[in-house]
Scaffold this active site. Structure first.
Site, PDB file in Angstrom:
ATOM      1  N   ARG A  17       0.830  -1.213   0.000  1.00 25.90           N
ATOM      2  CA  ARG A  17       0.000   0.000   0.000  1.00 25.90           C
ATOM      3  C   ARG A  17       0.861   1.257   0.000  1.00 25.90           C
ATOM      4  O   ARG A  17       0.518   2.253  -0.629  1.00 25.90           O
ATOM      5  CB  ARG A  17      -0.967  -0.012   1.177  1.00 25.90           C
ATOM      6  CG  ARG A  17      -0.282  -0.211   2.504  1.00 25.90           C
ATOM      7  CD  ARG A  17      -1.291  -0.346   3.622  1.00 25.90           C
ATOM      8  NE  ARG A  17      -0.661  -0.793   4.851  1.00 25.90           N
ATOM      9  CZ  ARG A  17      -1.029  -0.392   6.049  1.00 25.90           C
ATOM     10  NH1 ARG A  17      -2.018   0.444   6.190  1.00 25.90           N
ATOM     11  NH2 ARG A  17      -0.424  -0.860   7.117  1.00 25.90           N
ATOM     12  N   GLU A  65     -19.055   3.834   1.055  1.00 22.94           N
ATOM     13  CA  GLU A  65     -18.381   3.270  -0.117  1.00 22.94           C
ATOM     14  C   GLU A  65     -19.287   3.119  -1.333  1.00 22.94           C
ATOM     15  O   GLU A  65     -18.812   3.184  -2.469  1.00 22.94           O
ATOM     16  CB  GLU A  65     -17.768   1.907   0.238  1.00 22.94           C
ATOM     17  CG  GLU A  65     -16.632   1.975   1.251  1.00 22.94           C
ATOM     18  CD  GLU A  65     -17.106   2.083   2.693  1.00 22.94           C
ATOM     19  OE1 GLU A  65     -18.331   1.942   2.938  1.00 22.94           O
ATOM     20  OE2 GLU A  65     -16.268   2.316   3.586  1.00 22.94           O
ATOM     21  N   PHE A  90     -14.331  -3.655   1.917  1.00 22.73           N
ATOM     22  CA  PHE A  90     -15.349  -2.628   1.668  1.00 22.73           C
ATOM     23  C   PHE A  90     -15.577  -2.414   0.173  1.00 22.73           C
ATOM     24  O   PHE A  90     -16.601  -1.849  -0.214  1.00 22.73           O
ATOM     25  CB  PHE A  90     -14.994  -1.332   2.382  1.00 22.73           C
ATOM     26  CG  PHE A  90     -14.792  -1.526   3.865  1.00 22.73           C
ATOM     27  CD1 PHE A  90     -15.698  -2.267   4.608  1.00 22.73           C
ATOM     28  CD2 PHE A  90     -13.685  -0.995   4.507  1.00 22.73           C
ATOM     29  CE1 PHE A  90     -15.511  -2.474   5.963  1.00 22.73           C
ATOM     30  CE2 PHE A  90     -13.490  -1.200   5.861  1.00 22.73           C
ATOM     31  CZ  PHE A  90     -14.402  -1.935   6.598  1.00 22.73           C
ATOM     32  N   HIS A 115      -5.473  -3.993   2.190  1.00 20.15           N
ATOM     33  CA  HIS A 115      -5.926  -4.935   3.207  1.00 20.15           C
ATOM     34  C   HIS A 115      -6.668  -6.144   2.645  1.00 20.15           C
ATOM     35  O   HIS A 115      -7.774  -6.477   3.103  1.00 20.15           O
ATOM     36  CB  HIS A 115      -6.795  -4.223   4.251  1.00 20.15           C
ATOM     37  CG  HIS A 115      -6.037  -3.209   5.066  1.00 20.15           C
ATOM     38  ND1 HIS A 115      -5.413  -2.123   4.486  1.00 20.15           N
ATOM     39  CD2 HIS A 115      -5.787  -3.125   6.388  1.00 20.15           C
ATOM     40  CE1 HIS A 115      -4.818  -1.416   5.434  1.00 20.15           C
ATOM     41  NE2 HIS A 115      -5.023  -2.005   6.602  1.00 20.15           N
ATOM     42  N   ASP A 123      -6.996  -7.616  12.786  1.00 23.12           N
ATOM     43  CA  ASP A 123      -8.373  -7.125  12.716  1.00 23.12           C
ATOM     44  C   ASP A 123      -9.364  -8.286  12.601  1.00 23.12           C
ATOM     45  O   ASP A 123     -10.548  -8.126  12.902  1.00 23.12           O
ATOM     46  CB  ASP A 123      -8.563  -6.152  11.551  1.00 23.12           C
ATOM     47  CG  ASP A 123      -8.101  -4.741  11.906  1.00 23.12           C
ATOM     48  OD1 ASP A 123      -7.762  -4.506  13.084  1.00 23.12           O
ATOM     49  OD2 ASP A 123      -8.063  -3.884  11.011  1.00 23.12           O
TER      50      ASP A 123
END
Lengths: 322, 306
Positions: A17, A65, A90, A115, A123
């Site tokens: 990222r 989103e 998402f 992610h 998470d």
């Protein structure tokens, strides 16, 4: 220093990222029609680099989103090149917006998902997207890319901006192993033979490319010659290369940080079924959800690491002889 | 049926009677093409097509800066039919305005037709985007408004939403977003006909207090009778000059407006098959002879065989 700002986890270092975010900010210097859409996670997706360099072209959509994804289609319709960014999970939330307002309308939008997979780590299962490549691969006209390391990520970022059409591209959260040196070339739709071999081919994408390379080293110690292919473009899959590997090595293992259904393994198997069928073993998450843990722990727990890829190679080779 | 007219007085603006008559004629032609298309197709949504015909006619005949000779000019105003199931009416107004061949507009929902069941931008660029999944056209309009403003393009963006459509959560994501970004170049119109697929809005998922909701989200709000052309003209004029807010016009309408047996009857929302007698009755209600319907159908047949 109880009142010192909390240290952000994983926002520094050589993650995919970060490599994406830096490459995007740099490319946008000359590509003045590139805009970025964010849903309140710029620090997590890497686009904070773009926000800092090009604040006038950075658009905040808040935690919403669906609206962001469809609005990207609208921005593209005005001639801009929107890069819409959020976590992979998402993106799944807005698949239908990507389908109708981006793909059906053939908009030049780049959906960049950070992610992905178990690489998300602590998470936990709710945040670990193991279905995104399957979902986006099923959308007509959608190119799906998952680069292997920071060098390739930077090259792929430029390539998708130069490419005309909708793209779904995975980055990654964790510090990434380097697979390539600075002379690497990336081309959308082309797999890359990272290491040659003649007994079996290991075809991987994303974080699994480094693990496939390590598996080939393990196999070499047993006298097995394993070819390693980085299949960074999952769609359109490099059918010619997949068929050639089947012809030349007779057995294939796929490896991906994704459900074994619908992603790279399925794409490779579909290509083989129509060209040169051969034994295939699938390394991936076996149709279950993830859970909390550090990325390396999870990779071991869910059997994605080099020893499991090597074991799959032995199984595939045994079936070849049978 | 007259509730809207009594509730919302027209703004005393001076719009020429000739302009109003021209818009009314375009609205009637829009309804006729929509009915002909739905009859020819054997399916389609008449109720919501008829309820928005006056809105569409006012927009295309008087408000939108679209040049029929060069309709895709970069400076054009953008109109998005977010309630995509009213496609028969969109094709109807395009035909009335010379932006689409009438024969193509009537050849609705047929294999190979550009008049797809819901508008598709790759077939008809003036659709601006493809709709048919409620809420998305509104978000696309927001993206266009942001994109045009960034590129200093003075064009305005208009989106027509259904009332049932605003039950979609995406609409409220967009409502928050447009106000946050102060999209004064965006005008949203709600075709508030009070009915949706299965029943009245109030029985499915109540929308009231609707104007208060949009006000609370930071929008400039007007409520008008959506069949009063003078009121529509005035509201659109006001919407174009309301500071740094996005603007919403809540247009109170009657589902099925113009075809008496369909008016305010929920069963005419959904995709229906019209009989020839029903289509003839609809044309009679619009003041058009059955021969007009015959001519439209013949034109559509020629497209099929042509």
């Amino acid at each position: 220093m109880a009142n010192a700002a909390p240290q952000l986890i994983g926002t520094s270092g050589d993650s995919l990222r970060e490599a994406f975010g830096k490459a995007l900010a740099a490319a946008a210097q000359e590509k003045t029609n590139v805009v970025v859409l964010d849903a309140d996670i710029a620090g997590g997706t890497g686009v904070h680099h773009f926000r800092k360099a090009h604040p006038d072209r950075f658009f905040q959509f808040g935690i919403a989103e669906q609206n962001m994804m469809a609005a990207a289609g609208g921005m593209a319709a005005t001639g801009l090149v929107p890069v819409v960014t959020t976590f992979a999970v998402f993106c799944l939330r807005a698949v239908e917006q990507a389908r109708l307002s981006i793909a059906y309308t053939k908009r030049n939008v780049k959906i960049v998902a950070s992610h992905p997979g178990l690489d998300v780590g602590p998470d936990g299962g709710s945040a670990q997207s193991l279905e995104d490549m399957a979902a986006f691969r099923a959308i007509p006209g959608m190119t799906v890319i998952s680069p292997a390391d920071p060098t390739e990520m930077a090259l792929a970022t430029r390539a998708v901006l130069d490419f005309k059409g909708p793209v779904y591209m995975r980055t990654g959260r964790s510090p990434s192993e380097n697979v390539y040196g600075p002379d690497h070339r990336f081309e959308i739709g082309k797999g890359h033979v990272l290491r040659d071999g003649s007994d079996v081919t290991l075809i991987a994408c994303g974080v699994e490319v480094a693990r496939a390379r390590d598996a080939a080293i393990l196999l070499e110690a047993e006298g097995i010659s394993a070819r390693v292919v980085n299949m960074a473009t999952i769609k359109p899959i490099d059918v010619a290369l997949v068929a050639r590997c089947a012809r030349e090595t007779g057995a294939i293992v796929t490896a991906e940080d994704h459900n074994i259904y619908g992603g790279l393994g399925s794409a490779v198997a579909e290509a083989l079924a129509q060209t040169h069928p051969c034994p295939v073993e699938f390394v991936g998450v076996n149709d279950v959800f993830g859970e909390s843990g550090e990325p390396q722990e999870l990779a071991e727990h869910f059997r994605l690491t080099a020893p499991f890829i090597a074991a799959a190679a032995r199984r595939a080779m045994a079936r070849k002889r049978a | 049926m007259a509730l809207a007219a009594t509730k919302f007085a027209s703004t005393p603006e001076a719009f020429s009677p000739a302009l109003i008559a021209r818009i009314a004629e375009r609205a009637r032609d829009t309804r006729a093409v929509a009915i002909a298309g739905i009859f020819h197709a054997g399916s389609g949504h008449p109720g919501g097509s008829l309820s928005c015909a006056d809105i569409l006619a006012t927009l295309y005949a008087a408000e939108l800066n679209i040049d029929a000779a060069n309709p895709m000019d970069a400076a054009r105003d953008r109109f998005i039919l977010s309630k995509g199931h009213a496609a028969p009416a969109l094709y109807g107004i395009w035909a009335a305005m010379g932006l689409m061949k009438q024969s193509e507009a009537v050849r609705l929902r047929k294999l190979g037709s550009r008049a797809q069941g819901h508008p598709h931008v790759l077939d008809m660029p003036l659709a601006e985007t493809s709709t048919g999944s409620l809420g998305q056209g509104f978000s696309v309009a927001i993206g266009m408004a942001l994109g045009l403003r960034l590129q200093k393009n003075a064009a305005r963006v208009y989106a027509l939403l259904g009332d049932g459509e605003i039950q979609e959560g995406e609409v409220w994501e967009g409502a928050m977003c447009a106000a946050h970004h102060r999209l004064s170049n965006l005008c949203t119109i709600i075709d508030y006909n009070k009915l949706q697929s299965d029943d009245r809005n109030a029985n499915i998922m109540g929308l009231e207090p609707l104007a208060d909701k949009w006000r609370a989200f930071g929008w400039h709000v007007q409520e008008i009778d959506g069949h009063d052309i003078t009121a529509l003209l005035a509201a659109l004029k006001t919407a174009a000059d309301c500071g740094d807010q996005p603007s919403v016009i809540i247009a109170h309408t009657i589902k099925g407006k113009g075809v008496s047996y369909m008016e305010d009857v929920p069963q005419w929302h959904g995709s229906v098959k019209l009989t020839r007698a029903q289509a003839d009755d609809a044309f009679a209600a619009l003041g058009l002879p059955a021969t007009t319907l015959d001519a439209m159908l013949e034109g559509a047949m020629e497209v099929r065989h042509g």
